[in-house]
Design an enzyme around this catalytic site. Structure first.
Site, PDB file in Angstrom:
ATOM      1  N   GLU A  87      17.715  27.107 -14.239  1.00 25.27           N
ATOM      2  CA  GLU A  87      16.349  26.720 -14.636  1.00 25.27           C
ATOM      3  C   GLU A  87      16.371  25.372 -15.349  1.00 25.27           C
ATOM      4  O   GLU A  87      15.712  25.182 -16.383  1.00 25.27           O
ATOM      5  CB  GLU A  87      15.737  27.787 -15.568  1.00 25.27           C
ATOM      6  CG  GLU A  87      15.723  29.179 -14.970  1.00 25.27           C
ATOM      7  CD  GLU A  87      15.107  30.241 -15.877  1.00 25.27           C
ATOM      8  OE1 GLU A  87      14.395  29.885 -16.841  1.00 25.27           O
ATOM      9  OE2 GLU A  87      15.341  31.434 -15.621  1.00 25.27           O
ATOM     10  N   ASN A 115      21.528  36.198 -16.663  1.00 20.22           N
ATOM     11  CA  ASN A 115      20.891  34.874 -16.712  1.00 20.22           C
ATOM     12  C   ASN A 115      20.293  34.667 -18.100  1.00 20.22           C
ATOM     13  O   ASN A 115      19.615  35.549 -18.635  1.00 20.22           O
ATOM     14  CB  ASN A 115      19.772  34.840 -15.653  1.00 20.22           C
ATOM     15  CG  ASN A 115      19.153  33.475 -15.473  1.00 20.22           C
ATOM     16  OD1 ASN A 115      19.864  32.486 -15.300  1.00 20.22           O
ATOM     17  ND2 ASN A 115      17.824  33.399 -15.508  1.00 20.22           N
ATOM     18  N   HIS A 169      17.554  25.079 -20.161  1.00 25.50           N
ATOM     19  CA  HIS A 169      16.313  24.497 -20.708  1.00 25.50           C
ATOM     20  C   HIS A 169      16.713  23.618 -21.893  1.00 25.50           C
ATOM     21  O   HIS A 169      16.949  24.116 -22.999  1.00 25.50           O
ATOM     22  CB  HIS A 169      15.348  25.602 -21.153  1.00 25.50           C
ATOM     23  CG  HIS A 169      14.776  26.358 -20.004  1.00 25.50           C
ATOM     24  ND1 HIS A 169      13.937  25.771 -19.069  1.00 25.50           N
ATOM     25  CD2 HIS A 169      14.925  27.644 -19.607  1.00 25.50           C
ATOM     26  CE1 HIS A 169      13.588  26.666 -18.162  1.00 25.50           C
ATOM     27  NE2 HIS A 169      14.180  27.816 -18.471  1.00 25.50           N
ATOM     28  N   ASP A 215      15.755  21.998 -16.969  1.00 24.64           N
ATOM     29  CA  ASP A 215      14.757  20.971 -17.288  1.00 24.64           C
ATOM     30  C   ASP A 215      15.127  20.335 -18.622  1.00 24.64           C
ATOM     31  O   ASP A 215      15.919  20.884 -19.391  1.00 24.64           O
ATOM     32  CB  ASP A 215      13.302  21.466 -17.246  1.00 24.64           C
ATOM     33  CG  ASP A 215      12.992  22.653 -18.122  1.00 24.64           C
ATOM     34  OD1 ASP A 215      13.796  22.983 -19.015  1.00 24.64           O
ATOM     35  OD2 ASP A 215      11.923  23.252 -17.926  1.00 24.64           O
TER      36      ASP A 215
HETATM   37  O1  9MR Z   1       7.971  28.895 -16.134  1.00 21.94           O
HETATM   38  C1  9MR Z   1       7.548  30.231 -16.325  1.00 21.94           C
HETATM   39  C2  9MR Z   1       6.082  30.273 -16.758  1.00 21.94           C
HETATM   40  O2  9MR Z   1       5.253  29.810 -15.708  1.00 21.94           O
HETATM   41  C3  9MR Z   1       5.689  31.698 -17.159  1.00 21.94           C
HETATM   42  O3  9MR Z   1       4.385  31.679 -17.742  1.00 21.94           O
HETATM   43  C4  9MR Z   1       6.686  32.253 -18.175  1.00 21.94           C
HETATM   44  C5  9MR Z   1       6.395  33.711 -18.490  1.00 21.94           C
HETATM   45  O4  9MR Z   1       6.602  34.520 -17.367  1.00 21.94           O
HETATM   46  O5  9MR Z   1       8.017  32.165 -17.678  1.00 21.94           O
HETATM   47  C6  9MR Z   1       8.430  30.857 -17.378  1.00 21.94           C
HETATM   48  O6  9MR Z   1       9.757  30.875 -16.880  1.00 21.94           O
HETATM   49  C7  9MR Z   1      10.760  31.380 -17.768  1.00 21.94           C
HETATM   50  C8  9MR Z   1      11.775  32.113 -16.916  1.00 21.94           C
HETATM   51  O7  9MR Z   1      11.151  33.117 -16.174  1.00 21.94           O
HETATM   52  C9  9MR Z   1      12.897  32.676 -17.768  1.00 21.94           C
HETATM   53  N1  9MR Z   1      13.506  31.677 -18.594  1.00 21.94           N
HETATM   54  C10 9MR Z   1      12.576  30.845 -19.394  1.00 21.94           C
HETATM   55  C11 9MR Z   1      11.508  30.247 -18.490  1.00 21.94           C
HETATM   56  C12 9MR Z   1      10.567  29.335 -19.287  1.00 21.94           C
HETATM   57  O8  9MR Z   1       9.860  30.076 -20.222  1.00 21.94           O
END
Ligand code: 9MR
Length: 369
Positions: free
Chosen positions: A282, A216, A252, A284
């Site tokens: 994911e 991923n 993203h 957005d």
């Molecule tokens: O959206 C997530 C955020 O709440 C956390 O603080 C962050 C760190 O753990 O991770 C964000 O999600 C990420 C995902 O786990 C992996 N791909 C990128 C996402 C956005 O940063």
């Protein structure tokens, strides 16, 4: 079918676009009403539409909202709109194994139980990553052999805990950088090289043979070097008989980097052609906000990008799901990470949909192409 009750023009007049604006000029309705249609109902049966479950778990450094516990309208949104949920943080290392051999499944269990209660699948996220690792792991001074054992025990325990209840796992998250090199900072690939990835997949498969196991990452659709690194790795793993089942394209996206990634669909197809499932994991679409607000033009472009992302998935037979990240805008991770940016999801708040929601409905109704 009269399915769309969104899009009434209730917002203030738009400011004129500035000469430095890179967004296309278009007039589009402002966001308006609560949705009267469910994405999961209009989606074709073989495409699961999903959301992350924001917050969850206890990651240090960021104050994460916990709306699954505290916000009934949020629960309603998740319960009615989606067919698959991904705990956004609850299953990350720092949340789930905060001390060595001490596991905290409370937030993960709550999210999984919620999904089951509403007939929704769950994607597990994630089993190895360079972020959100506990200090005991990153600062423990472990030897490579010890790290191997630690990863084995973690994967066996976490995947085993949810055996039969989590349909897909992001086993290895973001292991390559945008140049196609091994991403620095992952305790396991730093110490053991890319070879540990094969073991991680084998251990996850032993713990739950029914789960579909994914690589991923983000920018796979826009960085040719990163894409090639994953295609090469996927081929090698499959040739070795490693139980790799899918490629997750995070998605993203940012309106600051137009146009919509031209290679989005062909990227999905390239992994599908290897015999893998593919998923948008994911999604957005963030944007720079002026005075904290998105303009109508930005929302129109965002809607079109959401449409294109879903259309890309629909065009690839092996594309099984589209999961959106951190919705609604009020809970999104974006503003805390990118100063001045936001409005990245199809919902302003728990009950107010944006033009992107209409676009998702229309794209899903159009079905597979
Ligand atoms: O959206 C997530 C955020 O709440 C956390 O603080 C962050 C760190 O753990 O991770 C964000 O999600 C990420 C995902 O786990 C992996 N791909 C990128 C996402 C956005 O940063």
């Amino acid at each position: 079918m009269a399915l769309l009750a969104l899009g009434a023009c209730t917002g203030p007049a738009e400011p004129p676009p500035t000469s430095t604006s890179t967004e296309p000029v278009a007039s589009e309705p402002r966001p308006s009403a609560s949705p009267t249609v469910s994405l999961r109902t209009v989606a074709p049966k073989d495409l699961l539409i999903g959301s992350s479950v924001v917050g969850g778990g206890h990651l240090s450094g960021t104050d994460h909202p916990q709306p699954l516990e505290s916000d009934a309208a949020y629960r309603q949104l998740l319960a009615t709109q989606f067919a698959t949920l991904t705990p956004e943080n609850a299953l990350k290392w720092a949340s789930v194994e905060p001390a060595r051999d001490t596991y905290d499944f409370a937030a993960g269990d709550a999210a999984v139980a919620f999904a089951e209660q509403h007939g929704e699948q769950v994607r597990g996220h994630n089993l190895m990553w360079h972020q959100s690792n506990p200090a005991w792991l990153t600062e423990g001074g472990f030897t490579p052999d010890q790290l191997r054992q630690i990863l084995h025990d973690h994967i066996s325990t976490v995947v085993g805990h949810y055996r039969g209840r989590i349909a897909a796992w992001d086993v290895a998250n973001e292991i390559f950088d945008d140049y196609g090199r091994l991403q620095a900072g992952d305790p396991f690939t730093d110490a053991l090289g890319v070879g540990i990835v094969a073991d991680a997949f084998r251990w996850a498969h032993e713990a739950d043979p029914a789960a579909v196991l994914y690589l991923n990452d983000y920018n796979v659709e826009s960085s040719a070097a990163k894409r090639q690194a994953y295609l090469d790795l996927a081929r090698q793993l499959l040739a070795q008989g490693v139980p790799l089942g899918g490629m997750g394209i995070q998605g993203h996206l940012s309106l600051q980097y137009p146009p919509f990634p031209p290679d989005f669909r062909s990227t999905l197809q390239a992994f599908a052609d290897l015999g893998l499932d593919v998923a948008i994991t994911e999604l957005d679409v963030r944007m720079a906000l002026t005075g904290g607000e998105a303009t109508g033009d930005q929302l129109a472009t965002q809607a079109d990008w959401y449409r294109q992302a879903v259309a890309g998935c629909l065009a690839v037979a092996r594309c099984v799901s589209v999961t959106m990240w951190g919705l609604p805008d009020t809970y999104s991770w974006v503003p805390a990470t990118f100063t001045g940016q936001g409005a990245a999801t199809p919902f302003i708040d728990d009950s107010t949909a944006k033009p992107a929601f209409d676009a998702l409905v229309a794209a899903l109704q159009a079905g597979r192409t």
